[in-house]
Scaffold this motif. Structure first.
Motif, PDB file in Angstrom:
ATOM      1  N   TYR A 644     -12.279 -29.554  92.946  1.00 47.33           N
ATOM      2  CA  TYR A 644     -13.622 -29.449  92.367  1.00 47.33           C
ATOM      3  C   TYR A 644     -13.725 -28.201  91.483  1.00 47.33           C
ATOM      4  CZ  TYR A 644     -15.515 -33.176  95.333  1.00 47.33           C
ATOM      5  OH  TYR A 644     -15.793 -34.388  95.923  1.00 47.33           O
ATOM      6  N   GLY A 645     -13.140 -27.103  91.947  1.00 46.40           N
ATOM      7  CA  GLY A 645     -13.167 -25.869  91.162  1.00 46.40           C
ATOM      8  C   GLY A 645     -12.471 -26.026  89.831  1.00 46.40           C
ATOM      9  N   LEU A 646     -11.303 -26.697  89.812  1.00 44.43           N
ATOM     10  CA  LEU A 646     -10.562 -26.903  88.568  1.00 44.43           C
ATOM     11  C   LEU A 646     -11.345 -27.751  87.569  1.00 44.43           C
ATOM     12  CD1 LEU A 646      -6.985 -27.568  90.009  1.00 44.43           C
ATOM     13  CD2 LEU A 646      -7.656 -25.635  88.596  1.00 44.43           C
ATOM     14  N   HIS A 647     -12.180 -28.645  88.088  1.00 45.68           N
ATOM     15  CA  HIS A 647     -12.951 -29.536  87.225  1.00 45.68           C
ATOM     16  C   HIS A 647     -14.333 -28.974  86.910  1.00 45.68           C
ATOM     17  CE1 HIS A 647     -10.376 -33.250  87.233  1.00 45.68           C
ATOM     18  NE2 HIS A 647      -9.775 -32.534  88.178  1.00 45.68           N
ATOM     19  N   GLY A 648     -14.541 -27.700  87.252  1.00 47.80           N
ATOM     20  CA  GLY A 648     -15.816 -27.065  86.938  1.00 47.80           C
ATOM     21  C   GLY A 648     -16.985 -27.589  87.744  1.00 47.80           C
ATOM     22  N   ARG A 649     -16.708 -28.167  88.891  1.00 42.15           N
ATOM     23  CA  ARG A 649     -17.756 -28.746  89.732  1.00 42.15           C
ATOM     24  C   ARG A 649     -18.011 -27.829  90.936  1.00 42.15           C
ATOM     25  NH1 ARG A 649     -15.696 -34.909  90.346  1.00 42.15           N
ATOM     26  NH2 ARG A 649     -17.420 -34.949  91.854  1.00 42.15           N
ATOM     27  N   GLY A 650     -18.592 -26.668  90.625  1.00 38.99           N
ATOM     28  CA  GLY A 650     -18.810 -25.654  91.647  1.00 38.99           C
ATOM     29  C   GLY A 650     -19.736 -26.106  92.753  1.00 38.99           C
ATOM     30  N   HIS A 651     -20.815 -26.822  92.405  1.00 32.00           N
ATOM     31  CA  HIS A 651     -21.750 -27.297  93.428  1.00 32.00           C
ATOM     32  C   HIS A 651     -21.069 -28.268  94.397  1.00 32.00           C
ATOM     33  CE1 HIS A 651     -25.372 -25.376  91.982  1.00 32.00           C
ATOM     34  NE2 HIS A 651     -25.086 -25.759  90.726  1.00 32.00           N
ATOM     35  N   ASP A 652     -20.215 -29.150  93.835  1.00 30.62           N
ATOM     36  CA  ASP A 652     -19.484 -30.089  94.703  1.00 30.62           C
ATOM     37  C   ASP A 652     -18.522 -29.342  95.624  1.00 30.62           C
ATOM     38  OD1 ASP A 652     -20.683 -32.393  93.734  1.00 30.62           O
ATOM     39  OD2 ASP A 652     -19.258 -32.584  92.083  1.00 30.62           O
ATOM     40  N   ALA A 653     -17.903 -28.266  95.113  1.00 26.94           N
ATOM     41  CA  ALA A 653     -16.994 -27.460  95.941  1.00 26.94           C
ATOM     42  C   ALA A 653     -17.755 -26.843  97.114  1.00 26.94           C
ATOM     43  CB  ALA A 653     -16.341 -26.370  95.099  1.00 26.94           C
ATOM     44  N   ILE A 654     -18.966 -26.320  96.842  1.00 30.74           N
ATOM     45  CA  ILE A 654     -19.770 -25.713  97.914  1.00 30.74           C
ATOM     46  C   ILE A 654     -20.207 -26.780  98.921  1.00 30.74           C
ATOM     47  CG2 ILE A 654     -21.948 -24.527  98.407  1.00 30.74           C
ATOM     48  CD1 ILE A 654     -21.639 -23.115  95.683  1.00 30.74           C
ATOM     49  N   CYS A 655     -20.575 -27.973  98.431  1.00 30.23           N
ATOM     50  CA  CYS A 655     -20.960 -29.074  99.337  1.00 30.23           C
ATOM     51  C   CYS A 655     -19.785 -29.478 100.227  1.00 30.23           C
ATOM     52  CB  CYS A 655     -21.434 -30.276  98.522  1.00 30.23           C
ATOM     53  SG  CYS A 655     -23.050 -30.029  97.748  1.00 30.23           S
ATOM     54  N   ALA A 656     -18.581 -29.548  99.631  1.00 28.82           N
ATOM     55  CA  ALA A 656     -17.384 -29.885 100.422  1.00 28.82           C
ATOM     56  C   ALA A 656     -17.123 -28.822 101.482  1.00 28.82           C
ATOM     57  CB  ALA A 656     -16.173 -30.033  99.501  1.00 28.82           C
ATOM     58  N   PHE A 657     -17.329 -27.567 101.106  1.00 25.95           N
ATOM     59  CA  PHE A 657     -17.175 -26.464 102.056  1.00 25.95           C
ATOM     60  C   PHE A 657     -18.142 -26.633 103.235  1.00 25.95           C
ATOM     61  CE2 PHE A 657     -18.353 -22.206 103.556  1.00 25.95           C
ATOM     62  CZ  PHE A 657     -17.111 -21.663 103.856  1.00 25.95           C
ATOM     63  N   SER A 658     -19.392 -26.996 102.956  1.00 22.53           N
ATOM     64  CA  SER A 658     -20.389 -27.194 104.011  1.00 22.53           C
ATOM     65  C   SER A 658     -20.010 -28.366 104.909  1.00 22.53           C
ATOM     66  CB  SER A 658     -21.774 -27.441 103.386  1.00 22.53           C
ATOM     67  OG  SER A 658     -22.174 -26.341 102.596  1.00 22.53           O
ATOM     68  N   ARG A 659     -19.528 -29.476 104.297  1.00 19.32           N
ATOM     69  CA  ARG A 659     -19.120 -30.642 105.109  1.00 19.32           C
ATOM     70  C   ARG A 659     -17.937 -30.288 106.002  1.00 19.32           C
ATOM     71  NH1 ARG A 659     -19.269 -33.403 100.227  1.00 19.32           N
ATOM     72  NH2 ARG A 659     -17.029 -33.875 100.379  1.00 19.32           N
ATOM     73  N   MET A 660     -17.043 -29.472 105.490  1.00 21.04           N
ATOM     74  CA  MET A 660     -15.884 -29.034 106.280  1.00 21.04           C
ATOM     75  C   MET A 660     -16.338 -28.291 107.533  1.00 21.04           C
ATOM     76  SD  MET A 660     -12.926 -26.339 105.194  1.00 21.04           S
ATOM     77  CE  MET A 660     -13.990 -24.976 105.623  1.00 21.04           C
ATOM     78  N   LEU A 661     -17.333 -27.402 107.371  1.00 23.44           N
ATOM     79  CA  LEU A 661     -17.867 -26.663 108.520  1.00 23.44           C
ATOM     80  C   LEU A 661     -18.539 -27.612 109.507  1.00 23.44           C
ATOM     81  CD1 LEU A 661     -19.446 -23.524 106.769  1.00 23.44           C
ATOM     82  CD2 LEU A 661     -17.207 -23.703 107.872  1.00 23.44           C
ATOM     83  N   GLU A 662     -19.254 -28.600 108.999  1.00 18.62           N
ATOM     84  CA  GLU A 662     -19.917 -29.578 109.868  1.00 18.62           C
ATOM     85  C   GLU A 662     -18.913 -30.382 110.681  1.00 18.62           C
ATOM     86  OE1 GLU A 662     -22.268 -31.927 107.249  1.00 18.62           O
ATOM     87  OE2 GLU A 662     -23.683 -30.311 106.786  1.00 18.62           O
ATOM     88  N   ASP A 663     -17.733 -30.625 110.091  1.00 22.89           N
ATOM     89  CA  ASP A 663     -16.683 -31.378 110.798  1.00 22.89           C
ATOM     90  C   ASP A 663     -15.925 -30.518 111.801  1.00 22.89           C
ATOM     91  OD1 ASP A 663     -17.418 -33.565 109.398  1.00 22.89           O
ATOM     92  OD2 ASP A 663     -15.528 -33.853 108.322  1.00 22.89           O
ATOM     93  N   GLY A 664     -16.303 -29.247 111.918  1.00 26.18           N
ATOM     94  CA  GLY A 664     -15.708 -28.381 112.932  1.00 26.18           C
ATOM     95  C   GLY A 664     -14.463 -27.638 112.504  1.00 26.18           C
ATOM     96  N   PHE A 665     -14.157 -27.607 111.206  1.00 22.15           N
ATOM     97  CA  PHE A 665     -12.981 -26.886 110.726  1.00 22.15           C
ATOM     98  C   PHE A 665     -13.336 -25.431 110.424  1.00 22.15           C
ATOM     99  CE2 PHE A 665     -11.716 -31.225 109.891  1.00 22.15           C
ATOM    100  CZ  PHE A 665     -10.367 -31.229 110.218  1.00 22.15           C
ATOM    101  N   GLN A 666     -12.460 -24.532 110.801  1.00 24.56           N
ATOM    102  CA  GLN A 666     -12.644 -23.118 110.494  1.00 24.56           C
ATOM    103  C   GLN A 666     -11.949 -22.804 109.168  1.00 24.56           C
ATOM    104  OE1 GLN A 666     -15.235 -21.750 112.450  1.00 24.56           O
ATOM    105  NE2 GLN A 666     -13.932 -19.953 112.462  1.00 24.56           N
ATOM    106  N   PRO A 667     -12.698 -22.269 108.171  1.00 29.33           N
ATOM    107  CA  PRO A 667     -12.059 -21.944 106.890  1.00 29.33           C
ATOM    108  C   PRO A 667     -11.055 -20.808 107.046  1.00 29.33           C
ATOM    109  CG  PRO A 667     -14.285 -21.050 106.980  1.00 29.33           C
ATOM    110  CD  PRO A 667     -14.118 -21.885 108.212  1.00 29.33           C
ATOM    111  N   ASN A 668     -10.031 -20.804 106.210  1.00 27.00           N
ATOM    112  CA  ASN A 668      -9.073 -19.699 106.191  1.00 27.00           C
ATOM    113  C   ASN A 668      -9.173 -18.964 104.859  1.00 27.00           C
ATOM    114  OD1 ASN A 668      -7.738 -21.375 104.376  1.00 27.00           O
ATOM    115  ND2 ASN A 668      -6.184 -22.010 105.844  1.00 27.00           N
TER     116      ASN A 668
END
Length: 864
Positions: A644-668
């Motif tokens: 998403y970042g490479l395609h200039g879709r910053g909002h989608d990248a942030i949404c994906a980050f939020s969904r990742m947290l909801e799924d119980g994954f810890q970011p690194n």
């Protein structure tokens, strides 16, 4: 599965008490000792002899050898020495049988010099005496002394018999003395020893198994008389060369021939079952061990527990362990290994804690097993250090096994100083010790120290092997190392080190990395038994060294000769990603789908496809692939966020980050690097800063220089230059050139030549020979119209001999990659290409396009 296991202590025959035995004639005492010898009751023999001494009854020349043999079996060194001392002034010392028994006793107890002293002092020697002395040296692996004794024996008129041959063959196998072993084989054939004595045939089977188990099998087939030991020798021979399947086949033939198994047979075949992973056969052999009453044998129980652990049947391992009422440390160690092999790391840790609570004695192997766990858990270094401290507090000897385990742990955790300290503390080192530390030094760019250790190894008693060369070759990763790499190759040939597949692959990689493609290809093509790993290594080396066309052509050839695995596909996908060659990536996708059963579900491969599609411009396919994944890991999320970042879709990248947290994954740290970069390219300043603060405060991740650089770039692109400078000042770590360069890049769009020059001076202090820094400032000056300063920078570049590598562009048509650099006219269709470019330029001008020439620079170096 219910595993029957009943343990009981075997009672030794009762030793007669002194008040139960009257002072009887010497011959009666001797008869009792002979009877106890038949019963194999060594403690009773020594007890009887002590009573004889108390009663003043002297043994005869027949009884005393029996007593000395009991001392040897019990390792009763002091008793044996006392007996020797007591007969020195008697006629028994001149008895050949007694002298031979003394030689045998001292040899088996490890006192070879004392045995030799007895041998040299003997007035009369027979063949048995010579054999005892030869067997003593053979048991210690002293081949040179064995040969000297063999010659002396023959000079004194004694002909070697079957026992002599067995002893010499034993030492020949241990020290790899092939010629002498073959000579003994010929002697046995000429003198009829091979056909008469099964021990000779068994010794020959064992000798040849050390070199070529196929020859060993031929000798076995020629044996007229075979016993259990003969069969065991062949089964063991196949197992020790890693051919567990054939070891089990020989075992089945042994059963069909009606040969009785013993505990040695069971131990080997149980281990072989573990190696081939056959649970069904393992269960059958377990039941056979129970029927043969070996379920009380702790060695057998231990082997069964290890077998179930290797196969992955943890339940059976636990049942075995729980069924034993009194476990020794070896069984505890095996249970720890079973837990670790099955990935039950928490259970292994809990079992170790239970050992501590119950006061179970722990040995060096216990700590070595627990150290193997450290590479597989998050806080491995902390755990490893605690085990190291535990070993020191309990005064455990830093032997080879424990030392190597510590070396390996610290090497994998990249704690090189700790690894070096362990190496210095080790009482003895073997080839694994040297190989581990050499590899660790080489892989951590400590090439000089790696070479110094390699030189030290050559002057030590430890001989390098093929894996030593593989380890030191890791230090040869650049064109400047080609001469050293060739010298190493010559060293291998000179010393006759076996060029196995691993070494051949390492040499091939070295030649590629050092720029000698021809030598690398020759080694690869001349390898008669190259495997999948060899193909993958050469493809990966081509990709690493930007030889994309070579990698693609080799892959095309590979699929016609060898079935690639997921590692192959991941390598080629990385190349497709680098070249933005989506058609090739789509072909690989189709290839994997067609062979779904072969590749099965491989998450690393799936992640590689997401990355490839995202970076080749098809975010639609990347999202589609991501959504159908039956299982995801943090790498999957990182790949889609980065896309998403490479395609200039910053909002989608942030949404994906939020969904990742909801799924119980810890970011690194990589997750935050991707999402921060996405915010930077989309101008999401507040969102990016909030994410950075959450990384530090909420997720407790220490930012690296790359994260700081992302935030500086984020602020700089948004024109917040003062905030960017303040942010750099607040950094807890010293900024490197990349951080300052991110700030300097912002001044091209927000022109401030004076401030840009101050930043440039800081960068040049850190990276004085990077031409990109000079070009960056030159472009800022050009943007501001400061042409005299532009010329000054050009002069600096000339004076320093710096030149920025030309940009490369490419396009893949079919399977052909076409590369272009600035002013390149080498392409065979260059005239047609320029004609088309001219036509396109005219067309866009007709449609109203006006080129922006403000930033166009005339490079004086390129005017010619």
């Amino acid at each position: 599965m219910v595993i029957p296991l009943h343990l009981s202590l075997q009672n030794l025959p009762l030793v007669p008490r002194s008040n139960q035995i009257k002072a009887e004639p010497r011959k009666d005492w001797n008869s009792i000792i002979k009877h106890q010898t038949k019963l194999k009751n060594d403690p009773a023999i020594l007890s009887l002899y002590t009573q004889m001494e108390c009663l003043g009854i002297a043994p005869d020349g027949t009884t005393l050898p029996l007593v000395l043999k009991a001392c040897a079996r019990l390792n009763a060194v002091e008793d044996g020495k006392r007996i020797h001392s007591s007969i020195k002034s008697t006629s028994l010392i001149d008895n050949v049988r007694v002298g031979t028994a003394l030689i045998d006793f001292y040899s088996k107890c490890g006192f070879l010099e004392d045995a030799r002293m007895v041998f040299d002092e003997m007035r009369e020697r027979d063949l048995v005496s010579w054999n005892a002395m030869i067997s003593g040296y053979a048991g210690c692996g002293d081949c040179e002394e064995v040969i000297l004794l063999l010659k002396r024996m023959q000079m004194e008129g004694f002909r070697p018999n079957s026992r002599t041959a067995v002893a010499v063959l034993l030492v020949c196998g241990e020290v790899e003395e092939v010629r002498l072993g073959k000579a003994i084989h010929g002697y046995c054939l000429r003198n009829g020893l091979f056909g008469l004595d099964p021990h000779v045939g068994t010794a020959l089977v064992g000798f040849y198994a050390s070199f070529d188990v196929r020859v060993s099998h031929l000798v076995f087939d020629l044996m007229a008389v075979r016993n259990t030991v003969s069969w065991n020798s062949l089964v063991t021979g196949y197992f020790e060369v890693g051919d567990s399947l054939n070891a089990l086949k020989i075992f089945l033939k042994m059963l069909m021939d009606g040969v009785k198994c013993d505990s040695v047979t069971m131990l080997v075949v149980i281990q072989a079952c573990g190696k081939i992973g056959s649970l069904g056969l393992g269960n059958q052999i377990h039941q056979m061990a129970v029927k043969l009453n070996y379920s009380c044998n702790m060695f057998i129980v231990n082997a069964l527990l290890n077998m179930y652990g290797e196969i992955g049947n943890l339940e059976s391992s636990c049942q075995l362990f729980d069924a034993v009422h009194t476990c020794d440390v070896a069984l505890w160690n095996s249970m720890l290994s079973a837990y670790i092999d099955c990935g039950c790391y928490e259970e292994a840790t809990n079992l170790f804690a239970k050992m501590l609570d119950e006061g179970i004695s722990k040995d060096e192997r216990t700590i070595a097993i627990m150290l193997s766990l450290c590479a597989k858990i998050d806080d491995g270094l902390r755990k490893g250090k605690s085990f190291h401290t535990f070993a020191n507090k309990n005064e455990m000897r830093m032997d080879v096994n424990l030392g190597n385990a510590l070396l390996n742990m610290y090497a994998k955790q990249r704690c090189i100083e700790s690894a070096k300290k362990v190496f210095e503390e080790m009482s003895t080192m073997d080839v694994i010790s040297y190989n581990t530390l050499i590899a660790a030094l080489a892989q951590n760019d400590l090439r000089t120290e790696a070479w110094q250790l390699f030189v030290l190894m050559q002057v030590s008693e430890v001989e390098p092997n093929s894996y030593t060369i593989v380890s030191i070759l890791a230090a040869c990763q650049h064109e400047t190392c080609l001469h050293i790499g060739r010298s190493l190759h010559g060293f291998v040939i000179k010393l006759g080190i076996e060029v196995n597949l691993s070494l051949n692959t390492a040499l091939t990689e070295m030649y590629i990395n050092c720029g000698d493609k021809a030598a690398a290809r020759y080694l690869f093509e001349s390898c008669p038994n190259r495997d999948l790993i060899s193909w993958n290594a050469l493809i990966a080396s081509y990709i690493k060294n930007n030889l994309a066309d070579h990698a693609l052509s080799l892959f095309t050839r590979m699929i016609s000769e060898v079935e690639p695995n997921s590692a192959t596909v991941v390598s080629i996908l990385s190349l497709c990603t680098l070249l933005a060659h989506m058609p090739q990536g789509q072909c690989l996708h189709a290839y994997v789908i067609r062979r779904k059963s072969y590749f099965d579900y491989d998450l690393s491969l799936a992640n590689a496809f997401i990355t490839m599609y995202a970076r080749c411009g098809s975010m639609y396919n990347a999202e589609k692939f991501f959504k159908i994944l039956p299982k995801r890991d943090i790498i999957s999320w990182n790949a889609v966020i980065s896309g998403y970042g490479l395609h200039g879709r910053g909002h989608d990248a942030i949404c994906a980050f939020s969904r990742m947290l909801e799924d119980g994954f810890q970011p690194n740290s990589v997750t935050f690097l991707s999402v921060l970069s996405a915010c930077s390219h989309s101008g999401l300043v507040n969102e990016g800063l909030n994410l950075f603060h959450s990384m530090v405060q909420e997720f407790r991740i220490n930012p690296q220089l790359a994260h700081y650089g992302c935030v500086v770039d984020l602020l700089g692109r948004a024109g917040c230059l003062d905030e960017a400078k303040d942010f750099i000042k607040s950094m807890p770590i010293k900024p490197d050139a990349s951080v300052w360069r991110a700030l300097l890049s912002a001044y091209r769009d927000h022109c401030d030549p004076k401030e840009a020059k101050r930043l440039f001076e800081k960068i040049v202090e850190l990276e004085p020979m990077n031409p990109g820094n000079y070009v960056l400032l030159r472009n800022i000056y050009a943007e501001a119209g400061l042409w005299s300063e532009v010329r000054q920078i050009r002069r600096w570049l000339k004076e320093k001999g710096l030149r920025k590598p030309p940009g490369i562009s490419w396009i893949v048509i079919g399977s052909q990659m076409n590369c272009f650099t600035a002013r390149d006219r080498s392409h065979p269709l260059i005239d047609k290409i320029y004609a088309n470019l001219s036509h396109l330029l005219s067309s866009i001008k007709e449609n109203g396009y006006v080129p922006d020439l403000n930033c166009a620079l005339r490079d004086e170096d390129e005017e010619d």
